[in-house]
Design a protein around this motif. Structure first.
Motif, PDB file in Angstrom:
ATOM      1  N   ALA A  17       0.835  -1.198   0.000  1.00 56.00           N
ATOM      2  CA  ALA A  17       0.000   0.000   0.000  1.00 56.00           C
ATOM      3  C   ALA A  17       0.871   1.249   0.000  1.00 56.00           C
ATOM      4  O   ALA A  17       0.672   2.157  -0.822  1.00 56.00           O
ATOM      5  CB  ALA A  17      -0.950   0.001   1.195  1.00 56.00           C
ATOM      6  N   LYS A  18       1.825   1.304   0.889  1.00 55.32           N
ATOM      7  CA  LYS A  18       2.685   2.482   0.984  1.00 55.32           C
ATOM      8  C   LYS A  18       3.445   2.710  -0.324  1.00 55.32           C
ATOM      9  O   LYS A  18       3.479   3.829  -0.848  1.00 55.32           O
ATOM     10  CB  LYS A  18       3.658   2.320   2.142  1.00 55.32           C
ATOM     11  CG  LYS A  18       4.534   3.526   2.346  1.00 55.32           C
ATOM     12  CD  LYS A  18       5.429   3.377   3.567  1.00 55.32           C
ATOM     13  CE  LYS A  18       6.254   4.625   3.770  1.00 55.32           C
ATOM     14  NZ  LYS A  18       7.114   4.553   4.928  1.00 55.32           N
ATOM     15  N   ARG A  19       4.032   1.673  -0.860  1.00 52.50           N
ATOM     16  CA  ARG A  19       4.830   1.817  -2.076  1.00 52.50           C
ATOM     17  C   ARG A  19       3.965   2.185  -3.278  1.00 52.50           C
ATOM     18  O   ARG A  19       4.354   3.021  -4.093  1.00 52.50           O
ATOM     19  CB  ARG A  19       5.614   0.535  -2.334  1.00 52.50           C
ATOM     20  CG  ARG A  19       6.702   0.308  -1.285  1.00 52.50           C
ATOM     21  CD  ARG A  19       7.348  -1.047  -1.386  1.00 52.50           C
ATOM     22  NE  ARG A  19       7.998  -1.248  -2.675  1.00 52.50           N
ATOM     23  CZ  ARG A  19       8.269  -2.447  -3.175  1.00 52.50           C
ATOM     24  NH1 ARG A  19       7.959  -3.545  -2.516  1.00 52.50           N
ATOM     25  NH2 ARG A  19       8.866  -2.551  -4.353  1.00 52.50           N
ATOM     26  N   ALA A  24       0.995   6.186  -7.099  1.00 50.80           N
ATOM     27  CA  ALA A  24      -0.324   6.411  -7.704  1.00 50.80           C
ATOM     28  C   ALA A  24      -0.897   7.790  -7.395  1.00 50.80           C
ATOM     29  O   ALA A  24      -1.575   8.393  -8.232  1.00 50.80           O
ATOM     30  CB  ALA A  24      -1.297   5.326  -7.248  1.00 50.80           C
ATOM     31  N   TYR A  25      -0.649   8.288  -6.194  1.00 56.61           N
ATOM     32  CA  TYR A  25      -1.273   9.538  -5.774  1.00 56.61           C
ATOM     33  C   TYR A  25      -0.316  10.718  -5.675  1.00 56.61           C
ATOM     34  O   TYR A  25      -0.711  11.807  -5.253  1.00 56.61           O
ATOM     35  CB  TYR A  25      -1.991   9.334  -4.434  1.00 56.61           C
ATOM     36  CG  TYR A  25      -3.145   8.380  -4.551  1.00 56.61           C
ATOM     37  CD1 TYR A  25      -4.286   8.728  -5.259  1.00 56.61           C
ATOM     38  CD2 TYR A  25      -3.089   7.108  -3.980  1.00 56.61           C
ATOM     39  CE1 TYR A  25      -5.350   7.844  -5.389  1.00 56.61           C
ATOM     40  CE2 TYR A  25      -4.147   6.224  -4.096  1.00 56.61           C
ATOM     41  CZ  TYR A  25      -5.274   6.603  -4.800  1.00 56.61           C
ATOM     42  OH  TYR A  25      -6.315   5.734  -4.931  1.00 56.61           O
ATOM     43  N   ALA A  26       0.928  10.544  -6.083  1.00 59.84           N
ATOM     44  CA  ALA A  26       1.942  11.600  -5.955  1.00 59.84           C
ATOM     45  C   ALA A  26       1.522  12.905  -6.619  1.00 59.84           C
ATOM     46  O   ALA A  26       1.787  13.984  -6.089  1.00 59.84           O
ATOM     47  CB  ALA A  26       3.274  11.116  -6.514  1.00 59.84           C
ATOM     48  N   ASP A  27       0.870  12.819  -7.764  1.00 62.16           N
ATOM     49  CA  ASP A  27       0.462  14.018  -8.493  1.00 62.16           C
ATOM     50  C   ASP A  27      -0.989  14.416  -8.232  1.00 62.16           C
ATOM     51  O   ASP A  27      -1.483  15.369  -8.838  1.00 62.16           O
ATOM     52  CB  ASP A  27       0.650  13.807 -10.004  1.00 62.16           C
ATOM     53  CG  ASP A  27       2.109  13.596 -10.381  1.00 62.16           C
ATOM     54  OD1 ASP A  27       2.985  14.124  -9.675  1.00 62.16           O
ATOM     55  OD2 ASP A  27       2.364  12.890 -11.376  1.00 62.16           O
ATOM     56  N   ILE A  28      -1.663  13.682  -7.341  1.00 63.74           N
ATOM     57  CA  ILE A  28      -3.086  13.918  -7.097  1.00 63.74           C
ATOM     58  C   ILE A  28      -3.326  14.481  -5.700  1.00 63.74           C
ATOM     59  O   ILE A  28      -4.111  15.402  -5.515  1.00 63.74           O
ATOM     60  CB  ILE A  28      -3.888  12.610  -7.281  1.00 63.74           C
ATOM     61  CG1 ILE A  28      -3.732  12.083  -8.715  1.00 63.74           C
ATOM     62  CG2 ILE A  28      -5.351  12.814  -6.936  1.00 63.74           C
ATOM     63  CD1 ILE A  28      -4.328  10.706  -8.930  1.00 63.74           C
ATOM     64  N   LEU A  29      -2.647  13.897  -4.702  1.00 60.63           N
ATOM     65  CA  LEU A  29      -2.855  14.268  -3.304  1.00 60.63           C
ATOM     66  C   LEU A  29      -1.559  14.775  -2.688  1.00 60.63           C
ATOM     67  O   LEU A  29      -0.470  14.381  -3.110  1.00 60.63           O
ATOM     68  CB  LEU A  29      -3.345  13.048  -2.502  1.00 60.63           C
ATOM     69  CG  LEU A  29      -4.586  12.322  -3.015  1.00 60.63           C
ATOM     70  CD1 LEU A  29      -4.833  11.066  -2.191  1.00 60.63           C
ATOM     71  CD2 LEU A  29      -5.801  13.237  -2.976  1.00 60.63           C
ATOM     72  N   LYS A  30      -1.693  15.595  -1.669  1.00 58.17           N
ATOM     73  CA  LYS A  30      -0.519  16.036  -0.924  1.00 58.17           C
ATOM     74  C   LYS A  30       0.000  14.866  -0.090  1.00 58.17           C
ATOM     75  O   LYS A  30      -0.768  13.999   0.331  1.00 58.17           O
ATOM     76  CB  LYS A  30      -0.880  17.208  -0.012  1.00 58.17           C
ATOM     77  CG  LYS A  30      -1.224  18.461  -0.774  1.00 58.17           C
ATOM     78  CD  LYS A  30      -1.556  19.592   0.175  1.00 58.17           C
ATOM     79  CE  LYS A  30      -1.897  20.838  -0.630  1.00 58.17           C
ATOM     80  NZ  LYS A  30      -2.337  21.928   0.204  1.00 58.17           N
ATOM     81  N   ILE A  34      -1.853  11.557   1.808  1.00 55.20           N
ATOM     82  CA  ILE A  34      -1.492  10.157   1.533  1.00 55.20           C
ATOM     83  C   ILE A  34      -1.134   9.458   2.839  1.00 55.20           C
ATOM     84  O   ILE A  34      -1.638   8.362   3.132  1.00 55.20           O
ATOM     85  CB  ILE A  34      -0.329  10.070   0.520  1.00 55.20           C
ATOM     86  CG1 ILE A  34      -0.774  10.568  -0.856  1.00 55.20           C
ATOM     87  CG2 ILE A  34       0.204   8.638   0.426  1.00 55.20           C
ATOM     88  CD1 ILE A  34       0.359  10.734  -1.857  1.00 55.20           C
ATOM     89  N   ASP A  35      -0.291  10.085   3.638  1.00 54.54           N
ATOM     90  CA  ASP A  35       0.126   9.483   4.920  1.00 54.54           C
ATOM     91  C   ASP A  35      -1.067   9.282   5.849  1.00 54.54           C
ATOM     92  O   ASP A  35      -1.197   8.231   6.490  1.00 54.54           O
ATOM     93  CB  ASP A  35       1.180  10.361   5.606  1.00 54.54           C
ATOM     94  CG  ASP A  35       2.491  10.417   4.838  1.00 54.54           C
ATOM     95  OD1 ASP A  35       2.738   9.536   3.972  1.00 54.54           O
ATOM     96  OD2 ASP A  35       3.274  11.349   5.095  1.00 54.54           O
ATOM     97  N   TYR A  36      -1.944  10.276   5.910  1.00 52.96           N
ATOM     98  CA  TYR A  36      -3.135  10.172   6.746  1.00 52.96           C
ATOM     99  C   TYR A  36      -4.012   8.997   6.315  1.00 52.96           C
ATOM    100  O   TYR A  36      -4.454   8.186   7.139  1.00 52.96           O
ATOM    101  CB  TYR A  36      -3.944  11.484   6.681  1.00 52.96           C
ATOM    102  CG  TYR A  36      -5.305  11.379   7.310  1.00 52.96           C
ATOM    103  CD1 TYR A  36      -5.453  11.396   8.698  1.00 52.96           C
ATOM    104  CD2 TYR A  36      -6.451  11.250   6.528  1.00 52.96           C
ATOM    105  CE1 TYR A  36      -6.711  11.295   9.284  1.00 52.96           C
ATOM    106  CE2 TYR A  36      -7.707  11.153   7.105  1.00 52.96           C
ATOM    107  CZ  TYR A  36      -7.837  11.176   8.477  1.00 52.96           C
ATOM    108  OH  TYR A  36      -9.078  11.061   9.051  1.00 52.96           O
ATOM    109  N   MET A  37      -4.243   8.894   5.007  1.00 54.92           N
ATOM    110  CA  MET A  37      -5.108   7.829   4.498  1.00 54.92           C
ATOM    111  C   MET A  37      -4.481   6.456   4.678  1.00 54.92           C
ATOM    112  O   MET A  37      -5.171   5.485   5.002  1.00 54.92           O
ATOM    113  CB  MET A  37      -5.466   8.099   3.040  1.00 54.92           C
ATOM    114  CG  MET A  37      -6.355   9.322   2.877  1.00 54.92           C
ATOM    115  SD  MET A  37      -6.731   9.712   1.157  1.00 54.92           S
ATOM    116  CE  MET A  37      -7.825   8.351   0.735  1.00 54.92           C
TER     117      MET A  37
END
Length: 162
Positions: A17-19, A24-30, A34-37
């Protein structure tokens, strides 16, 4: 190879999941979101609850003795409807057809249990939407969901009718 996940696989799921999320979300979410989710959705406790629920299914995707991804889906999430909650692959797994194989597997499992529809939510900025469409999923609605800590998910809701 698609392998049913067990309690002892929790660290593997968390690592995947972390990797995968950080790509997947680098350009979508801060990164903070990501860490919170990841903490919210992939804590030992959260995964254990899913693994102990007979309707929730976690599977690991393995190729050449290496775990490359995982899926998580739930039978009977609504009447006659299964929900695909998680389908994530490492960057090096993309383009190998594993996503299609995983979705075909989920469709077969859902058919066996008797549900007639599979739903999922995909971030409006996620390129995965076009992949789901190529596999027969269609947008049926949109939704904005408060996930806590001041964060929301702005998603397309998609479905596949079996």
């Amino acid at each position: 190879m698609i392998i049913k996940a067990e309690i002892e696989d929790i660290p593997t799921i968390q690592n995947l999941a972390k990797r995968s999320w950080n790509v997947a979300y680098a350009d979508i979410l801060k990164q903070e979101q990501i860490d919170y989710m990841l903490d919210l959705m992939y804590s030992d406790h959260a995964i254990r609850i899913h693994l102990e629920d007979s309707n929730f299914q976690y599977y690991l995707i393995k190729e050449n003795d290496e775990y490359l991804g995982f899926i998580g889906f739930e039978f009977h999430q609504e009447m006659g409807t299964a929900k695909l909650h998680r389908i994530y692959f490492l960057k090096e797994a993309q383009g190998k057809g594993l996503g299609k194989k995983a979705l075909d597997f989920i469709k077969d499992e859902v058919r066996k249990i008797g549900d007639k529809r599979i739903t999922l939510a995909v971030n409006k900025n996620n390129q995965a939407k076009s992949f789901y469409e190529s596999q027969g999923f269609q947008v049926y609605n949109e939704g904005t969901f408060d996930i806590g800590n001041g964060y929301v998910m702005d998603d397309y809701l998609m479905e596949f009718i079996l």
